[in-house]
Motif scaffolding. Structure first.
Motif: not given
Length: 662
Positions: A638-646
């Motif tokens: 989830s943290d990686a996906r959050t970073r990707m979206l940001e």
């Protein structure tokens, strides 16, 4: 809040929470980037409990068991993703589960997948491996096997296919286990005692049984010479109901998708259901497993492919067949479920998909999921006797109460006049005019987008972008003509359809021509990059996640795996190989490029992203590569996906000249 709804099947009592008040998100990327709170959910034999997977921190995944009447969930097992990851769990009986885990392992320079099966009690005790026993004389096996039958008449045992690896020389002893290949065993999940049902054979790749432990079909595959590579043809054999003799059934070609592909054996009908082409589209046939193999066309659709069977419970009883127009649809064979589906659709309006996921052994309780473009997923248990429909879990609680974007089906013309189907998502509250816009092609390439919840499209719409998701030629589901050769061999057609979608957005006044971007994952990332090669300047920014960038490299990467030669045949030969490799034409891409890739990706090696980034940099094009260490193709963190979206949103805003979202 409880409501009573009069529907065609009678009174249905809804036990659901009141709708949450609309809320604003402090961190949209975090809310949309969270992995689903519920996946791989299954019902217990009595229907009183569920097991499901949910995310922990980082790559951690947790297996839960919960009482459907509202009791607290308890953790049964945990995987940390380093390297093992839980895939699913299901009940053997009310207290015992079987779970599957997989991992990506590294041997020298190669990454390869492994899987294991284990049984465990609901209190996390008495864990037991279900695979072949390891010892120092036996090399590691890659795949453990798979469940063949859940045996609804037996509360401790299952049948499973099991991979056997022979022992090497034990020295002076003559007792050496030479068993090799795939066989079938009846295994007690508590004691580990096994009874061999089908002997292991190296050519075996699949077994189908009648749901109650009798193996009726098997599949074998040839291997090509000393390489050990898989051939393209799977040969099937069957048994009649009164014989143990294997008879030839037919074959299925994996490369060109021809022949009959068996799905499930129906014991009551002494027949096998499967998919085969009919008028150029996948259709459902049923073949009786007798001396004459009597064949019957069960269901065909005039416009789209039949794609799946709907099955329930441990016996996997067939109740319907599924296909996808704009929505996923089921044609029910069982009139009770057809009527119940209609009643639930009336009781839960606005959800195109009402899905029966599982059932208790007596089918008195059903596990139901409701999902739609603006509903990320809600899970219910339906009690037939009382008509009560109780909500038990939310797929994405972080989005509860958030206003999501409406999605509508569209059709737009390609350059040759062909009408391309797709889905348009507009920002909530927008007038749908002169917007920054994203074309978001799907992966695969032989996949397709559906009218359902999509976390990427919803995130970008929430941030103010119009999002078009085209089912370009090369997409599955519309018949063999729509597949053309495939999205790689016929890349010019597929990518042309993607680019025509961008032009349509502008011609309709939906998009600002100076604020167009292409975003994609896997093949979608390839399509985003190749769109910039085909028509430089059409898109002003490109985001590619885990993209293919070089077709000769993709062919070479595939040769390290069992089915590598089939991938090579799928890609084909000829000038399209080099012309269709965006890394070989980086100088034609005018837009800035943002790349993401996990370094443990076995679907698309990270070398593709690195090669693309290096070549863009070499020719002076703006490029950024973000590598997620230890993550696979799907970035299950989830943290990686959050970073990707940001980072994607910030990159697009800068490239398209947009301000910060309001």
């Amino acid at each position: 809040m409880k409501n009573l709804v009069l529907a065609s099947a009678g009174w249905i009592a809804l036990g659901i929470a009141a709708p949450a008040a609309a809320q604003q998100l402090d961190n949209p990327a975090e809310a949309f980037g969270q992995r689903p709170a519920v996946s791989a959910i299954a019902l217990s034999p009595s229907g009183s409990r569920v097991t499901y997977l949910g995310p922990g921190p980082g790559e951690e995944t947790r297996a839960y068991v919960a009482d459907v009447t509202g009791g607290r969930s308890s953790i049964v097992s945990v995987s940390d993703g380093d390297p093992m990851e839980l895939d699913w769990c299901r009940f053997v009986n009310e207290e015992r589960l079987v779970c599957s885990v997989s991992a990506l392992m590294r041997a020298e320079l190669q990454i390869y997948p492994v899987n294991r099966l284990f049984a465990i009690d609901d209190d996390s005790s008495d864990a037991r491996s279900l695979g072949q026993r390891d010892n120092i004389f036996r090399r590691n096996r890659q795949f453990e096997g798979s469940i063949v039958d859940w045996l609804p008449d037996d509360d401790d045992r299952i049948t499973m296919s099991r991979t056997y690896v022979p022992e090497q020389n034990r020295g002076a002893t003559r007792v050496v286990d030479n068993a090799e290949g795939l066989g079938v065993v009846l295994i007690d999940t508590r004691t580990g005692r096994t009874e061999r049902i089908e002997p292991p054979v190296r050519q075996n790749v699949r077994f189908l049984s009648d749901g109650y432990g009798t193996v009726r079909m098997k599949a074998t595959i040839s291997r090509r010479g000393a390489t050990g590579m898989a051939g393209e043809t799977i040969n099937y054999y069957y048994r009649t109901a009164d014989s143990d003799e294997w008879r030839e059934f037919g074959s299925y070609n994996m490369v060109d998708d021809t022949g009959f592909y068996p799905l499930v054996v129906d014991r009551a009908l002494n027949a096998v259901y499967g998919l085969e082409k009919h008028d150029g589209r996948d259709a459902l046939f049923r073949i009786t497993l007798n001396d004459t193999l009597d064949r019957e066309l069960i269901y065909a659709h005039p416009e789209v492919d039949v794609s799946r069977l709907l099955r329930l419970g441990r016996a996997q009883r067939v109740i319907g067949v599924g296909y996808s127009e704009d929505e996923n649809i089921v044609a029910y064979f069982d009139p009770e479920y057809e009527a119940l589906h209609e009643a639930l659709s009336n009781a839960l309006p606005g959800n195109p998909e009402i899905i029966f996921l599982d059932a208790s052994d007596d089918e008195s309780r059903l596990l139901v999921r409701a999902v739609g473009p603006t509903n990320p997923g809600r899970y219910y248990v339906f009690h037939k006797a009382t008509g009560a429909l109780n909500e038990i879990l939310l797929a994405r609680p972080a989005l509860e109460g958030v206003t999501l974007a409406e999605v509508r089906p569209v059709r737009y013309p390609a350059a040759d006049g062909t009408m391309i189907p797709g889905y348009l998502t507009l920002p909530p509250g927008s007038d749908g005019e002169n917007l920054p816009a994203i074309v978001l092609p799907h992966g695969g390439p032989e996949w397709r987008t559906f009218l359902s919840f999509d976390w990427l499209a919803q995130f970008f719409a929430h941030q103010g972008y119009a999002v078009l998701q085209p089912n370009f030629r090369g997409s599955y589901g519309y018949g063999e003509d729509w597949l053309v050769e495939n999205g790689f061999q016929s890349w010019a057609t597929a990518i042309g359809d993607v680019n025509d979608g961008a032009r349509w957005l502008v011609s309709e006044g939906i998009a600002n021509a100076d604020q167009l971007a292409a975003v994609g994952w896997s093949y979608g990332g390839y399509a985003a990059l190749q769109s910039g090669v085909l028509e430089p300047g059409l898109f002003k920014a490109i985001v590619a996640i885990a993209p293919v960038t070089d077709l000769p490299a993709l062919r070479q990467d595939a040769m390290a795996f069992f089915g590598g030669r089939n991938i090579a045949e799928y890609l084909g030969t000829g000038p399209h190989i080099l012309a269709g490799s965006p890394a070989r034409h980086a100088d034609r891409i005018n837009a800035p490029v943002l790349l993401f890739h996990g370094d443990q990706d076995i679907n698309v090696d990270i070398g593709h992203a690195r090669r693309m980034h290096d070549r863009l940099t070499d020719v002076g094009r703006p490029s950024e590569l973000i590598v997620f260490e230890g993550l696979n193709h799907y970035l299950t963190d989830s943290d990686a996906r959050t970073r990707m979206l940001e980072r994607s949103d910030a990159f697009l805003r800068a490239a398209l000249g947009l301000g910060n979202p309001s």
